[in-house]
Design an enzyme around this catalytic site. Structure first.
Site, mmCIF file in Angstrom:
data_model
loop_
_atom_site.group_PDB
_atom_site.id
_atom_site.type_symbol
_atom_site.label_atom_id
_atom_site.label_comp_id
_atom_site.label_asym_id
_atom_site.label_seq_id
_atom_site.Cartn_x
_atom_site.Cartn_y
_atom_site.Cartn_z
ATOM 1 N N LYS A 112 0.846 -1.201 0.000
ATOM 2 C CA LYS A 112 0.000 0.000 0.000
ATOM 3 C C LYS A 112 0.878 1.246 0.000
ATOM 4 C CE LYS A 112 -1.843 3.107 2.756
ATOM 5 N NZ LYS A 112 -2.125 4.208 1.843
ATOM 6 N N GLU A 163 10.311 2.283 10.289
ATOM 7 C CA GLU A 163 11.321 3.325 10.043
ATOM 8 C C GLU A 163 10.590 4.661 10.098
ATOM 9 O OE1 GLU A 163 14.286 2.743 10.301
ATOM 10 O OE2 GLU A 163 14.269 0.576 10.080
ATOM 11 N N CYS A 201 13.685 12.137 5.715
ATOM 12 C CA CYS A 201 13.638 11.729 7.135
ATOM 13 C C CYS A 201 14.980 11.989 7.806
ATOM 14 C CB CYS A 201 13.265 10.258 7.248
ATOM 15 S SG CYS A 201 14.345 9.185 6.314
ATOM 16 N N GLU A 239 9.802 17.029 15.062
ATOM 17 C CA GLU A 239 10.041 16.881 13.630
ATOM 18 C C GLU A 239 9.141 17.839 12.867
ATOM 19 O OE1 GLU A 239 8.676 13.378 11.330
ATOM 20 O OE2 GLU A 239 10.697 13.302 10.502
HETATM 21 P P1 NAP Z 1 2.534 8.877 7.322
HETATM 22 O O1 NAP Z 1 1.449 9.855 7.335
HETATM 23 O O2 NAP Z 1 2.870 8.166 8.573
HETATM 24 O O3 NAP Z 1 2.127 7.811 6.179
HETATM 25 C C1 NAP Z 1 3.017 6.793 5.731
HETATM 26 C C2 NAP Z 1 2.216 5.663 5.126
HETATM 27 O O4 NAP Z 1 1.487 5.006 6.149
HETATM 28 C C3 NAP Z 1 1.172 6.082 4.101
HETATM 29 O O5 NAP Z 1 1.042 5.067 3.143
HETATM 30 C C4 NAP Z 1 -0.089 6.198 4.944
HETATM 31 O O6 NAP Z 1 -1.251 6.061 4.160
HETATM 32 C C5 NAP Z 1 0.102 5.031 5.887
HETATM 33 N N1 NAP Z 1 -0.508 5.146 7.210
HETATM 34 C C6 NAP Z 1 -0.689 6.260 7.956
HETATM 35 N N2 NAP Z 1 -1.242 5.950 9.142
HETATM 36 C C7 NAP Z 1 -1.411 4.610 9.161
HETATM 37 C C8 NAP Z 1 -1.950 3.691 10.112
HETATM 38 N N3 NAP Z 1 -2.415 4.101 11.298
HETATM 39 N N4 NAP Z 1 -1.990 2.378 9.797
HETATM 40 C C9 NAP Z 1 -1.526 1.946 8.605
HETATM 41 N N5 NAP Z 1 -1.011 2.772 7.647
HETATM 42 C C10 NAP Z 1 -0.942 4.088 7.935
HETATM 43 O O7 NAP Z 1 3.898 9.517 6.791
HETATM 44 P P2 NAP Z 1 4.147 10.430 5.511
HETATM 45 O O8 NAP Z 1 3.569 11.776 5.739
HETATM 46 O O9 NAP Z 1 3.758 9.686 4.277
HETATM 47 O O10 NAP Z 1 5.744 10.524 5.521
HETATM 48 C C11 NAP Z 1 6.458 11.422 6.311
HETATM 49 C C12 NAP Z 1 7.017 10.742 7.551
HETATM 50 O O11 NAP Z 1 7.772 9.603 7.152
HETATM 51 C C13 NAP Z 1 7.986 11.616 8.322
HETATM 52 O O12 NAP Z 1 7.723 11.483 9.696
HETATM 53 C C14 NAP Z 1 9.358 11.037 7.984
HETATM 54 O O13 NAP Z 1 10.337 11.251 8.956
HETATM 55 C C15 NAP Z 1 9.019 9.592 7.833
HETATM 56 N N6 NAP Z 1 10.024 8.896 7.020
HETATM 57 C C16 NAP Z 1 10.899 8.063 7.654
HETATM 58 C C17 NAP Z 1 11.889 7.414 6.911
HETATM 59 C C18 NAP Z 1 12.852 6.479 7.580
HETATM 60 O O14 NAP Z 1 13.451 5.665 6.886
HETATM 61 N N7 NAP Z 1 13.017 6.539 8.885
HETATM 62 C C19 NAP Z 1 11.972 7.621 5.533
HETATM 63 C C20 NAP Z 1 11.051 8.474 4.923
HETATM 64 C C21 NAP Z 1 10.078 9.107 5.674
HETATM 65 P P3 NAP Z 1 -2.067 7.350 3.589
HETATM 66 O O15 NAP Z 1 -1.126 8.027 2.638
HETATM 67 O O16 NAP Z 1 -3.262 6.773 2.928
HETATM 68 O O17 NAP Z 1 -2.390 8.204 4.792
#
Ligand code: NAP
Length: 487
Positions: A179, A253, A287, A388
């Protein structure tokens, strides 16, 4: 932008491109021009996810028994397909996510490299043998795939992050339900198409788009799911980790608040360039992006001056324009969040010495553009120094000693990436021991990681159980049996 016909893309379940059961769709929008609809995608329901999981479950045994070389052949073929379309897919990625074109093309290339890397590395990933006192007994571990793996990914590296999860899952014999982020489903379709064209058997990879609020729980809690590999925000990661059962392995992650420490002996010009590259490339949406610079007071003025000069020279605009260095933020939520933190910084008493304006005139009028922001007079307890932001905002904190710098660097809940700029090798080594971060750099940007080296965070940046990338990236996707054979 003149809108041509908008294409509708489908889910991929059991080897077929299919509509969601409710036939509803959502739009993916270009963040540089919100009048530009990149595509329509299936608003899937729990029922669609269950179909995908059942298909993956049915396909598992045969895929697990498929020869590793056949699995590797499919990954290599998918890599070649992606490489042949770098220009098209790079442009689509920029249109969908906003990052600059060179970065988008580089990401598609890196995705192909990742598939090839695991096609090779997976073939020699094995167990160990153990010496023992019985001359008529062999003791060894054997690695086996887990079963069905959920892959849930963010928008900031919307094809390379999925690849670094899907490739090791597949090469070790697991089947996948993928997904993508609802902000970047098109480039995720392209990865699945490449695997389809490469001849992946039906059910081995399944793809479902739609809001996490509708499909997220089933991807985590369905009893057939053996593992969830997730990259995204710490809040979502904690939610998933809590919901997963005892028999569902998780790899999370998550977020970061990455510091760059600048010592007195640093090449200040180089340090300022590292801050600009680490803090503002990808519009601050990496990130591992630099969000805090902790600088020695004696060099702080010179550093800030150079940081401002270098930031001024970064052209802001549509990522498709070859001169652009900083594209738009990826979506409206990001824009609001970044602008909100800029206000919080001002209210907290930090000094906004550069940028931070919402850009709305002419070429920026239909996009999510904000000027990169530099704050000085930041105290380590301020929210902009702790939380963050995930945008182009750098908080400069001034200190008088390495001891203060390391204490402040570690005094946050995250531990993803950190860097120090110094010529003192002894101090650099000490930093590698004392910093609480999964990725530690010296004289390099906090951003960037190799395909062939482990990647992951400490503290609230990860579950800290399994690393991604490199050879260890295969561990998460296999379980070990210890075998004793007497003869
Ligand atoms: P996000 O809102 O957490 O969403 C990430 C993914 O998870 C999306 O596909 C989202 O779907 C899904 N999702 C959200 N809540 C969920 C839940 N409760 N259960 C299952 N799936 C869920 O993050 P983002 O805004 O896309 O990305 C930014 C974040 O990613 C930042 O905090 C960044 O630091 C982190 N990040 C970390 C790394 C690493 O390797 N540590 C790398 C890149 C990014 P929807 O899009 O449909 O909401």
């Amino acid at each position: 932008m003149l809108q041509t016909t908008v294409k509708t893309y489908q889910n991929y379940i059991n080897g077929e491109w299919v509509e969601s059961v409710n036939k509803e769709t959502f739009e993916s929008i270009n963040p540089a021009d919100t009048n530009d609809i990149v595509g329509r995608f299936q608003s899937s329901t729990e029922e669609d996810v269950i179909k995908a999981i059942e298909a993956a479950s049915d396909a598992f045994q045969e895929w697990a028994n498929t020869s590793p070389s056949k699995r590797a052949q499919i990954l290599n073929k998918a890599a070649a397909i992606l490489e042949s379309k770098v220009d098209q897919y790079g442009e689509e990625l920029t249109r969908e996510e906003g990052k600059i074109l060179s970065g988008a093309k580089g990401e598609v290339q890196r995705t192909a490299q990742t598939l090839r890397y695991y096609a090779v590395e997976g073939l020699s990933f094995t167990g160990e043998t153990f010496p023992n006192d019985d001359p008529n007994m062999d003791v060894f571990t054997q690695r086996e795939p887990l079963g069905v793996v959920s892959v849930i990914t963010p928008w900031n590296f919307p094809i390379s992050i999925p690849a670094r999860k899907i490739a090791p899952a597949l090469i070790t014999g697991n089947t996948v339900v993928f997904k993508p982020s609802s902000d970047t489903p098109l480039i995720a379709v392209r990865l699945v198409e490449a695997l389809h064209e490469a001849g992946i058997p039906k059910g081995v990879i399944n793809f479902v788009t739609g809001s996490a609020s509708k499909v997220g729980d089933a991807l985590v809690t369905h009893p057939a799911i053996r593992a969830v590999t997730f990259t995204g925000s710490t809040g979502a990661g904690e939610d998933i980790h809590r919901k997963a059962s005892l028999t569902t392995r998780t790899q999370m992650e998550l977020g970061g608040k990455n510091p760059l420490i600048v010592m007195e002996d640093a090449d200040i010009d180089h340090a300022a360039q590292l801050a600009v590259n680490g803090g503002f490339s990808l519009t601050g949406q990496a990130c591992t992006g630099t969000s805090r610079v902790i600088v020695m007071e004696s060099v702080a003025d010179e550093f800030v001056q150079k940081l401002i000069e270098k930031t001024q020279s970064q052209t802001i605009g549509n990522g498709l324009n070859p001169d652009t260095k900083i594209g738009p933020l990826a979506n409206n939520k990001q824009l609001k969040n970044v602008l909100n933190y800029i206000e919080i910084g001002k209210e907290e008493g930090a000094e906004l010495v550069y940028g931070g304006n919402h850009l709305t005139d002419s070429e920026f009028s239909n996009g999510y553009y904000v000027e990169p922001a530099i704050f000085t007079n930041v105290s380590p307890t301020m929210r902009i120094a702790k939380e963050e932001i995930f945008g182009p905002v750098i908080a400069v904190i001034t200190v008088n000693s390495y001891e203060d710098a390391i204490q402040i660097a570690n005094d946050v809940e995250y531990g993803l990436s950190a860097s120090i700029v110094t010529k003192d090798i002894g101090l650099a080594k000490r930093f590698t021991r004392e910093i609480e971060a999964g990725t530690v750099k010296v004289n390099r940007t906090t951003t960037g990681n190799l395909i062939n080296a482990p990647f992951g965070g400490l503290k609230k940046s990860s579950t800290s159980t399994f690393r991604e990338s490199g050879r260890v990236g295969l561990e998460f996707f296999t379980q070990i049996k210890t075998v004793y054979i007497g003869y």
